[in-house]
Scaffold this active site. Structure first.
Site, PDB file in Angstrom:
ATOM      1  N   HIS A   9       0.832  -1.204   0.000  1.00  0.00           N
ATOM      2  CA  HIS A   9       0.000   0.000   0.000  1.00  0.00           C
ATOM      3  C   HIS A   9       0.864   1.250   0.000  1.00  0.00           C
ATOM      4  O   HIS A   9       2.081   1.169   0.231  1.00  0.00           O
ATOM      5  CB  HIS A   9      -0.941   0.005   1.205  1.00  0.00           C
ATOM      6  N   GLY A  10       0.249   2.372  -0.248  1.00  0.00           N
ATOM      7  CA  GLY A  10       1.006   3.614  -0.259  1.00  0.00           C
ATOM      8  C   GLY A  10       0.086   4.809  -0.226  1.00  0.00           C
ATOM      9  O   GLY A  10      -1.133   4.669  -0.376  1.00  0.00           O
TER      10      GLY A  10
END
Lengths: 561, 149
Positions: B67-68
């Site tokens: 994720h980011g």
């Protein structure tokens, strides 16, 4: 000409003076009434707060007792009825046999609504359901014992004109002795670190039941009292009233609980917390009015609204925002209740009051202790639970006030109710502390109450870093739309809430502790991890910072030129 | 939390092909691009890889949560993919990862972003749910398993 003018002036002036004088003598000038009310409030607030402080500070007693005592001191039956102020007259005088003016009683009523609204909000419905078995037995045991003994005491006492169990005054004496005020017990449990002991958990669970059922029984008695005021006992209408009261409570609470999230979601569109809180308070007032219209008491409606909102993530926001108004208005209520104590009327019922108070103690110790003993506690544990449920407080006073205002009980009986409240509240702390000496209160060493809460603990090199990460964590939680609320404790403690998720954050020296129900530990752990990882960004950027001594030189440069 | 609000049937895939960590991340981002969920492939890729560089998101029992945060998206973008053969994702327990949950969240907007990741993780932390997910044959099976529809 000049003379004529002077005469006209004099006539006009005289007429004006006469008019003012007339309204003053009639006492109906609204400005004068308000002036009197404001001065009364000023005296009440100052005396109540000082009295509360003195009781708390020097007698280690709950401030409510000090507020009551202040009321007794300044009320119409003591100093307030004697001292005659110039251009005001007697500050507190009786109004048609009632110690408070309509305006003052109105403010006290508002205070009682706020009090019960907040009591509902603070009700922990989760633990109500969780410890429902043990809590319901302890709560119901105390409730029935207190109600029956309180009522019977009034019936069997000779010469008080009460001769039937269903007599409204008897019913009121029953219901007044029902409601436990667990605040005092909770404080002692916290001080003695017994909050999470089996006894502590049981008392707190029992008290929740006691609250809820106390309010229901008040609703029923209010209805019954209205019916049996006229003729003898008519069971048909009484059952109907009881059904109506329970129905109102169950249906409105259930509807509230079901729709509270939808309603709060709607209210949340306003974005401003002040508006949200004010609207919720408005709804509490509305439901209070509706409850009264339905033949119940206003405080019941306010309590139900609080109960319905207690499961939403707004509950702490509302509590937080109403705290200021609570701190000012609620002492006024207790002080006004104290003012209503007519010492002369109490004299003939002093012995009755003592017996009633003793029975109020016995009923809770036996009524709550017995079910506890039958479940898993030994005599010591059962006694602790009974004593923990002993103190009566706010609700007893409110119920007594309602009884007095509606003419169901007289000044003497009202005094008896106050006496019982004061006696039980004063006796509970020392007895409870004493009872917690000695060993376990469980019959056998049974396993304590299992709480499937997970404690996540992170230790940092210093308190500064722990606090820094805490502030980052709180910010991250808020970004995830959690409500973070700081509790009034010496140790930094936060409650985190969102929908049905709730957990606690504590900074203990250089440790950050997160107590989270196992069902929700994923979210707490993941948000914590992301914040920990973001520290690496911070370290990286701090390396790129100008040398600290260079910045220091810049800051100080020229200061001593 | 209602997973349906975030997941859509065109962002769950039963057939991820890549066999490396970098490959899986790129493949998922490419599929998000194809589904019209993101516009700026490079910015999203950079955000996810930056997060991976701090600590691998390969968890235990074959679950990975790349994720980011990136301003290239205006709301939470989420995808779930399976590669039943397993891919080395530098996981905590060393086992190959088979279930990939990807989220891209905007940096400045508040919302239940991590909470979504946590909710899905909580769901598939139960072995029975994980097995059900791995038994999915079509994209729709995954969607049904996670959203209960």
């Amino acid at each position: 000409m000049q003379d004529a003018h002077a005469v006209t002036n004099a006539v006009v002036q005289h007429a004006g003076e006469a008019a003012v004088h007339m309204t003053e003598s009639a006492g109906h000038s609204i400005t004068h009434m308000m002036m009197l009310l404001i001065i009364q409030l000023a005296v009440i607030i100052i005396f109540a707060k000082i009295g509360g402080y003195l009781f708390q500070r020097f007698l280690k007693m709950p401030s409510v007792l000090g507020e009551l005592a202040s009321g007794m001191l300044i009320g119409p039956y003591a100093l307030g009825g004697v001292i005659n102020f110039p251009s005001i007259g007697i500050l507190f005088s009786e109004h048609a046999g009632f110690a408070a003016s309509t305006e003052l009683y109105g403010i006290a009523t508002l205070a009682s609504i706020i009090l019960l609204f907040l009591a509902g909000l603070e009700t922990d419905l989760a633990s109500f359901l969780r410890y429902s078995v043990v809590g319901s037995f302890v709560g119901l045991g105390g409730l029935f014992a207190a109600f029956i003994l309180g009522d019977l005491c009034a019936v069997l006492w000779p010469g008080n004109g009460i001769d039937s169990f269903m007599d409204p005054a008897a019913l009121f004496l029953g219901v007044i002795s029902v409601a436990t005020s667990v605040g005092i017990t909770a404080r002692i449990l916290a001080e003695k670190r017994k909050m999470s002991s089996p006894e502590g958990v049981t008392i707190l669970a029992g008290a929740v039941f006691d609250d809820v059922f106390g309010i229901i029984s008040l609703a029923i008695v209010m209805g019954m009292a209205k019916v049996s005021m006229g003729s003898g006992v008519a069971w048909g209408p009484i059952c109907l009233i009881a059904l109506k009261a329970i129905g109102f409570f169950v249906i409105v609470t259930a509807t509230g609980l079901i729709f509270s999230r939808k309603i709060t979601a709607m209210i949340k569109r306003f974005k401003s917390k002040e508006i949200i809180v004010a609207i919720c308070f408005g709804l509490a007032l509305l439901l209070a009015g509706l409850a009264e219209m339905a033949g119940l008491a206003m405080i019941i409606g306010a309590y139900i609204m609080g109960l319905a909102l207690s499961r939403t993530d707004l509950s702490h926001e509302i509590e937080h925002h109403l705290e200021g108004i609570y701190n000012i208005l609620v002492p006024i209520f207790f002080c006004v209740m104290g003012m209503m104590v007519d010492f002369a009327a109490m004299k003939p019922v002093l012995i009755f009051g003592s017996v009633y108070s003793v029975l109020a103690i016995v009923s809770k110790v036996v009524g709550c202790g017995l079910p506890a003993y039958m479940m898993r506690f030994n005599v010591r544990g059962s006694l602790r639970i009974g004593l923990g449920m002993l103190p009566r407080g706010e609700v007893a006073l409110i119920v007594a006030g309602i009884g007095l205002a509606s003419g169901i009980i007289d000044q003497g009986i009202f005094g008896v109710a106050i006496m019982m409240t004061v006696v039980t509240t004063m006796l509970a702390p020392p007895l409870l502390v004493k009872s917690f000496e000695g060993g376990s209160g469980l019959r056998k060493e049974m396993a304590g109450v299992d709480i499937d809460v997970e404690v996540i603990e992170l230790e940092f090199p210093s308190l500064d870093i722990a606090e820094f990460l805490l502030s980052r964590f709180i910010r991250a939680l808020q970004a995830e739309e959690f409500f973070v609320h700081r509790l009034h404790t010496d140790q930094p403690t936060y409650r985190v809430l969102k929908d049905d998720i709730s957990f606690t954050l504590i900074v203990d020296d250089n440790k950050l502790q997160v107590s989270v129900p196992t069902a929700h530990h994923h979210v707490a752990r993941m948000i914590l991890l992301e914040e920990l990882l973001s520290l690496t960004d911070l370290l990286e950027s701090s390396r790129q910072m100008k040398a600290v001594d260079e910045m220091g030189t810049d800051l100080m440069n020229g200061l001593f030129a | 939390m209602n997973l349906k609000k975030v997941l859509s049937p065109d962002t769950v895939w039963v057939d991820l092909k890549a066999d490396t960590k970098q490959g899986i991340i790129e493949e998922m981002i490419d599929r998000l691009l194809a589904a019209g969920k993101i516009n700026d492939r490079e910015a999203v890729l950079k955000a996810v890889l930056e997060r991976e560089a701090k600590m691998s998101t390969g968890m235990q029992n074959g679950v990975a949560i790349p994720h980011g945060k990136s301003d290239a998206v205006t709301g939470l973008v989420a995808a779930i993919g399976l590669n039943k053969a397993g891919v080395n994702f530098d996981s905590m327990d060393g086992s190959p990862s088979t279930i990939f949950i990807m989220t891209i969240s905007p940096t400045k907007r508040t919302g239940p972003h991590i909470q979504f990741l946590a909710e899905v993780s909580r769901l598939i932390s139960q072995p029975a749910e994980r097995d059900k997910l791995l038994a999915a044959k079509t994209h729709a099976d995954i969607y049904e398993t996670l959203t209960g529809k």
